[in-house]
Design a protein around this motif. Structure first.
Motif, PDB file in Angstrom:
ATOM      1  N   UNK A 289     -10.170 -47.569  16.603  1.00  0.00           N
ATOM      2  CA  UNK A 289     -10.344 -48.312  15.360  1.00  0.00           C
ATOM      3  C   UNK A 289      -9.025 -48.732  14.738  1.00  0.00           C
ATOM      4  N   UNK A 290      -8.015 -47.855  14.818  1.00  0.00           N
ATOM      5  CA  UNK A 290      -6.707 -48.175  14.254  1.00  0.00           C
ATOM      6  C   UNK A 290      -6.071 -49.360  14.962  1.00  0.00           C
ATOM      7  N   UNK A 291      -6.083 -49.357  16.283  1.00  0.00           N
ATOM      8  CA  UNK A 291      -5.454 -50.443  17.039  1.00  0.00           C
ATOM      9  C   UNK A 291      -6.187 -51.763  16.833  1.00  0.00           C
TER      10      UNK A 291
ATOM     11  N   UNK B 238       5.586 -49.642  12.765  1.00  0.00           N
ATOM     12  CA  UNK B 238       5.794 -49.881  11.335  1.00  0.00           C
ATOM     13  C   UNK B 238       4.519 -50.149  10.540  1.00  0.00           C
ATOM     14  N   UNK B 239       3.480 -50.660  11.168  1.00  0.00           N
ATOM     15  CA  UNK B 239       2.243 -50.938  10.434  1.00  0.00           C
ATOM     16  C   UNK B 239       1.233 -49.813  10.613  1.00  0.00           C
ATOM     17  N   UNK B 240       0.978 -49.434  11.857  1.00  0.00           N
ATOM     18  CA  UNK B 240      -0.020 -48.385  12.116  1.00  0.00           C
ATOM     19  C   UNK B 240       0.277 -47.079  11.365  1.00  0.00           C
TER      20      UNK B 240
ATOM     21  N   UNK C 151      -2.603 -42.586   6.647  1.00  0.00           N
ATOM     22  CA  UNK C 151      -3.135 -41.770   5.535  1.00  0.00           C
ATOM     23  C   UNK C 151      -4.535 -42.181   5.097  1.00  0.00           C
ATOM     24  N   UNK C 152      -4.767 -43.488   4.935  1.00  0.00           N
ATOM     25  CA  UNK C 152      -6.109 -43.939   4.545  1.00  0.00           C
ATOM     26  C   UNK C 152      -7.125 -43.637   5.638  1.00  0.00           C
ATOM     27  N   UNK C 153      -6.678 -43.725   6.891  1.00  0.00           N
ATOM     28  CA  UNK C 153      -7.583 -43.445   8.014  1.00  0.00           C
ATOM     29  C   UNK C 153      -7.957 -41.960   8.050  1.00  0.00           C
ATOM     30  N   UNK C 154      -6.998 -41.094   7.750  1.00  0.00           N
ATOM     31  CA  UNK C 154      -7.275 -39.656   7.721  1.00  0.00           C
ATOM     32  C   UNK C 154      -8.339 -39.340   6.676  1.00  0.00           C
ATOM     33  N   UNK C 155      -8.199 -39.963   5.496  1.00  0.00           N
ATOM     34  CA  UNK C 155      -9.180 -39.742   4.437  1.00  0.00           C
ATOM     35  C   UNK C 155     -10.560 -40.196   4.883  1.00  0.00           C
ATOM     36  N   UNK C 156     -10.629 -41.400   5.479  1.00  0.00           N
ATOM     37  CA  UNK C 156     -11.924 -41.925   5.915  1.00  0.00           C
ATOM     38  C   UNK C 156     -12.529 -41.052   7.018  1.00  0.00           C
ATOM     39  N   UNK C 157     -11.718 -40.589   7.946  1.00  0.00           N
ATOM     40  CA  UNK C 157     -12.230 -39.746   9.032  1.00  0.00           C
ATOM     41  C   UNK C 157     -12.775 -38.436   8.479  1.00  0.00           C
ATOM     42  N   UNK C 158     -12.044 -37.831   7.553  1.00  0.00           N
ATOM     43  CA  UNK C 158     -12.493 -36.563   6.984  1.00  0.00           C
ATOM     44  C   UNK C 158     -13.821 -36.730   6.255  1.00  0.00           C
ATOM     45  N   UNK C 159     -13.939 -37.820   5.483  1.00  0.00           N
ATOM     46  CA  UNK C 159     -15.192 -38.080   4.781  1.00  0.00           C
ATOM     47  C   UNK C 159     -16.322 -38.417   5.752  1.00  0.00           C
ATOM     48  N   UNK C 160     -15.960 -38.982   6.902  1.00  0.00           N
ATOM     49  CA  UNK C 160     -16.960 -39.404   7.883  1.00  0.00           C
ATOM     50  C   UNK C 160     -17.372 -38.279   8.819  1.00  0.00           C
TER      51      UNK C 160
END
Length: 300
Positions: free
Chosen positions: A117-119, A211-213, A218-227
């Motif tokens: 999803x990140x890539x 530099x972007x990924x 951080x936002x992805x970690x939050x979403x994964x934890x909630x998911x």
């Protein structure tokens, strides 16, 4: 003494090295997270379940697959803390071993879907245009179907089992992460420091990966934890419907499926695995809320 020195070193307002600045940021995140009681409760529950899953062979009083028909459907007692199931197997031991199966499935799904999803999101957000349109329309196709229904279709096309369930959940779980990474990338790609990297001749691949990924993580970690809770529920649902882990595997959803006919007379057989699913799902929600307050700058 050592902790005091680290505390002062990490919170130094004028770090002398990038390493000190990085550890200082991590330590501040931990201090902020520690001030959230619900997040710490969630972290504690998750740590307990991870611990018992890892050390299940040493903690379980009995082999989870050994049957004792003479002692079937025994109520909770000193000998069997959570009672026994319809085949006389110790439910407490099966819960411990079931944590290995359920949490292992969740971890495997996250390892698969988070980088994917990140890539996809970073590539779509950075390049825009046709690339963005194609990738996001593919994402929309996956988002158009309920996750459980799509996972059931994938498992039916393969064969019931843990591996098929992991792959099916992974194929249905990545679109929200791609959407989030794309949104974060679109706010970053036109900033001055990204333009400066372009002027130095850095390739698009290097800019995205270096530099972007990392800024999207951080936002992805939050979403994964909630998911995590929805992934656990999907895995348990597949097991309950006979499409995930197969008996006699002590997976929590499969345990509920085989015990549903005893739910009124021998309530503990189905209730105990349900409580385990509930506690882990709730714990991840508590931890996710705390991480969102700490890591998401929009919340500050």
């Amino acid at each position: 003494m050592i902790f005091s020195n680290f505390h002062n070193w990490a919170l130094d307002e004028t770090p002398s090295s990038p390493s000190q600045a990085l550890w200082g940021r991590r330590y501040r995140i931990w201090l902020n997270l520690k001030s959230n009681p619900l997040a710490m409760i969630g972290l504690f529950i998750i740590a307990v379940f991870v611990f018992i899953a890892i050390f299940a062979p040493w903690l379980a009083p009995q082999d989870p697959s050994i049957q004792n028909l003479a002692n079937r459907l025994a109520a909770p007692s000193a000998e069997h803390w959570f009672g026994t199931d319809e085949l006389g197997r110790d439910i407490f031991s099966r819960i411990l071993y079931g944590g290995r199966v359920t949490l292992g499935m969740v971890i495997a799904v996250v390892i698969l879907v988070a980088p994917l999803g990140l890539i996809i999101g970073c590539v779509a957000g950075y390049f825009g245009g046709v690339v963005d349109t194609v990738l996001m329309r593919v994402t929309d196709v996956f988002l158009a179907f309920p996750r459980l229904i799509l996972a059931l279709a994938f498992v039916a096309a393969l064969k019931p089992g843990v591996e098929s369930a992991i792959l099916a959940i992974a194929l249905t779980a990545w679109p929200p992460y791609a959407r989030l990474a794309r949104a974060e990338t679109m706010t970053i790609r036109n900033t001055d420091y990204i333009a400066a990297y372009r002027l130095t001749g850095a390739s698009a691949a290097r800019i995205i990966t270096r530099h972007i990924a990392p800024l999207c993580v951080p936002s992805l970690i939050v979403r994964i934890t909630l998911d995590m809770s929805s992934i656990i529920l999907t895995a348990a649902s597949l097991g309950f419907l006979g499409m995930g882990a197969q008996p006699p595997s002590p997976e929590w959803g499969a345990m509920i499926a085989t015990a549903k006919r005893f739910i009124f007379e021998q309530w503990w057989v189905a209730t105990i695995p349900g409580i385990a699913i509930f506690l882990v799902s709730l714990a991840f929600n508590f931890l996710g809320d705390g991480l969102r307050d700490v890591l998401d700058p929009k919340q500050n």
